[in-house]
Enzyme design. Structure first.
Site, short mmCIF file in Angstrom:
data_model
loop_
_atom_site.label_atom_id
_atom_site.label_comp_id
_atom_site.label_asym_id
_atom_site.label_seq_id
_atom_site.Cartn_x
_atom_site.Cartn_y
_atom_site.Cartn_z
N ALA A 249 0.80 -1.24 0.00
CA ALA A 249 0.00 0.00 0.00
C ALA A 249 0.83 1.28 0.00
O ALA A 249 0.28 2.37 0.14
CB ALA A 249 -1.01 0.03 1.14
N ALA A 250 2.14 1.17 -0.20
CA ALA A 250 2.96 2.40 -0.27
C ALA A 250 2.51 3.26 -1.47
O ALA A 250 2.39 4.48 -1.36
CB ALA A 250 4.44 2.05 -0.40
O1 RIB Z 1 -1.89 -1.92 -3.14
C1 RIB Z 1 -1.99 -2.85 -2.10
C2 RIB Z 1 -3.25 -3.63 -2.22
O2 RIB Z 1 -3.18 -4.45 -3.37
C3 RIB Z 1 -3.50 -4.60 -1.08
O3 RIB Z 1 -4.17 -3.99 -0.01
C4 RIB Z 1 -4.27 -5.73 -1.75
O4 RIB Z 1 -5.60 -5.77 -1.37
C5 RIB Z 1 -4.12 -5.50 -3.24
O5 RIB Z 1 -5.28 -5.04 -3.79
#
Ligand code: RIB
Length: 320
Positions: A249-250
Site C-alpha cells: 500500500a505504499a
Molecule cells: O496496493 C496494495 C493492495 O493491493 C493490497 O491492499 C491488496 O488488497 C491489493 O489489492
C-alpha cells in the site's frame, strides 16, 4: 462523514480483505514453508487510496462492492471509522474480494487477488454517484467500468487520476479521459511496450503517454522517489530514507497523499496571470508529489495496508 454532495475525492475501485502472512522468504513453486500467524487486514487498492486521502483531512467517498460474507462489514466499518463516506458501497451476493499476501523479511510482498464482488461492479453503479473534484481509479474492478467512470467524471469537470495497477494494457480511449496517470515502472513498461528501468527510460516512456492526451505522468520509482513529467516540466523528486517493514500500500499512500495535497494547494484564491498560473501549477504538482513521497515512505514503516496509512499530523511531523 461528509454531507456534501460534491466530495473532494471520489474513489471508484476495490475493497479487499488482505490475508497476510509474514514469511522469512517467498516459497519456491511446489515448496511449503512456515510463516508467522495469519493477519486479516483491510485493503484493496481503491479502499486504501480512499483511506489514505481521508487521513489527510479531505472529504472522500468510496464507490464499490463487497460480498455477503463477514469481510464485507469488516471493510465497510473500517472505511467509516476513517471518515470515508461508504453509502455507495453495495453488498453483492458473492464473496468479498480478498488478497492473499506474503511479506518477506525485507518487507517486499507478493500478492494473489481473488476479485469476488470487485469483479461485479457495473457501470450502473457509477451512474448516480456523487460529484467530485478528483476521481481516483485503479484496475481492480472491470475495465469497462473504469472507462465509464473516467468519461462521466471528466464530463463533470473532475480531475481524473488513474493508477494503472495491477498492470494492464490501457486503451487510447481511456487515456484520452485521464488527466494524471500514476504508474510504477513495470506498469508504464506494459502500457507503452517500452523498457522502463531507470529515470531516463521512464521519462521517454512517459513522453509517449503524454502524446495520447494525458496531461501529467507521475512515475513512482519506489525507494528512488518519483518522476514528474508534463509537456513543460520534468522533475525527479527524491523520497525519504526509512526502515522498511512492509511495502504493501505504499503506492496507495502516495496517491492519497498526492491527491489531497493537490486539492489543498488548488484552494488558493488569488487571480493570477496565465504565466503565474502555469508556474504555480507546476510548483503545486511538485509539492504534491513530494508530499505523496512522504506518505508512501511512512506507509512502508508499518505492517499491513490500511493500518500503515499515515495521518496528516504524522506526515507533517515526519517532513519537519
Ligand atoms: O496496493 C496494495 C493492495 O493491493 C493490497 O491492499 C491488496 O488488497 C491489493 O489489492
Amino acid at each position: 462523514m461528509a454531507v456534501s454532495s460534491k466530495f473532494d475525492v471520489v474513489v471508484i475501485g476495490s475493497l479487499n480483505a488482505d490475508l497476510v502472512v509474514k514469511s522469512p522468504r517467498f516459497p519456491q513453486p511446489g515448496e511449503t514453508i512456515s510463516g508467522e500467524d495469519l493477519r486479516i487486514i483491510p485493503g484493496g487498492k481503491g479502499a486504501n487510496q480512499a483511506v489514505a486521502a481521508a487521513r489527510q483531512g479531505v472529504d472522500v467517498a468510496m464507490v464499490g462492492r463487497v460480498g455477503s460474507d463477514g469481510f464485507g462489514p469488516f471493510l465497510v466499518d473500517n472505511l467509516k471509522a476513517n471518515h470515508v463516506d461508504a453509502s455507495n458501497v453495495q453488498k453483492n451476493e458473492s464473496a468479498t474480494g480478498t488478497a492473499i499476501i506474503v511479506v518477506d523479511a525485507n518487507g517486499q510482498n507478493s500478492i494473489v487477488l481473488s476479485p469476488g464482488a470487485n469483479g461485479k461492479v457495473t457501470s450502473q453503479d457509477v451512474d448516480s454517484t456523487p460529484d467530485a473534484k478528483v476521481l481516483l481509479l485503479q484496475f481492480e474492478i472491470p475495465m469497462d467500468v473504469v472507462l465509464h467512470a473516467a468519461k462521466r467524471y471528466k464530463l463533470k469537470g473532475a480531475t481524473v487520476i488513474l493508477n494503472p495497477a495491477p498492470a494492464r494494457e490501457i486503451s487510447s480511449e481511456l487515456l484520452a479521459h485521464v488527466d494524471i496517470l500514476v504508474p510504477n515502472e513495470s506498469e508504464l513498461s506494459l502500457l507503452t511496450g517500452m523498457t522502463v528501468n531507470d529515470s531516463a527510460s521512464a521519462e521517454k516512456a512517459a513522453q509517449e503517454v503524454l502524446k495520447q492526451g494525458v496531461k501529467t505522468v507521475i512515475v513512482t520509482l519506489g525507494s528512488k522517489g518519483a518522476l514528474l513529467v508534463t509537456k513543460t516540466q520534468l522533475t525527479q523528486v527524491d523520497t525519504y530514507k526509512v526502515d522498511v517493514v512492509d511495502t504493501t500500500a505504499a503506492g496507495d499512500a502516495f496517491i492519497g497523499g498526492f491527491a489531497s495535497k493537490l486539492l489543498v494547494r488548488n484552494r488558493r484564491s488569488p487571480t493570477p496571470t496565465d504565466a503565474q498560473e502555469s508556474a504555480s501549477h507546476a510548483k503545486d504538482l511538485e509539492e504534491a508529489v513530494r508530499y505523496g513521497c512522504a506518505c508512501g515512505a511512512l506507509a512502508t514503516t508499518k505492517f499491513g495496508a490500511q493500518p500503515s496509512l499515515p495521518t496528516k499530523e504524522e506526515v507533517e511531523r515526519f517532513i519537519a
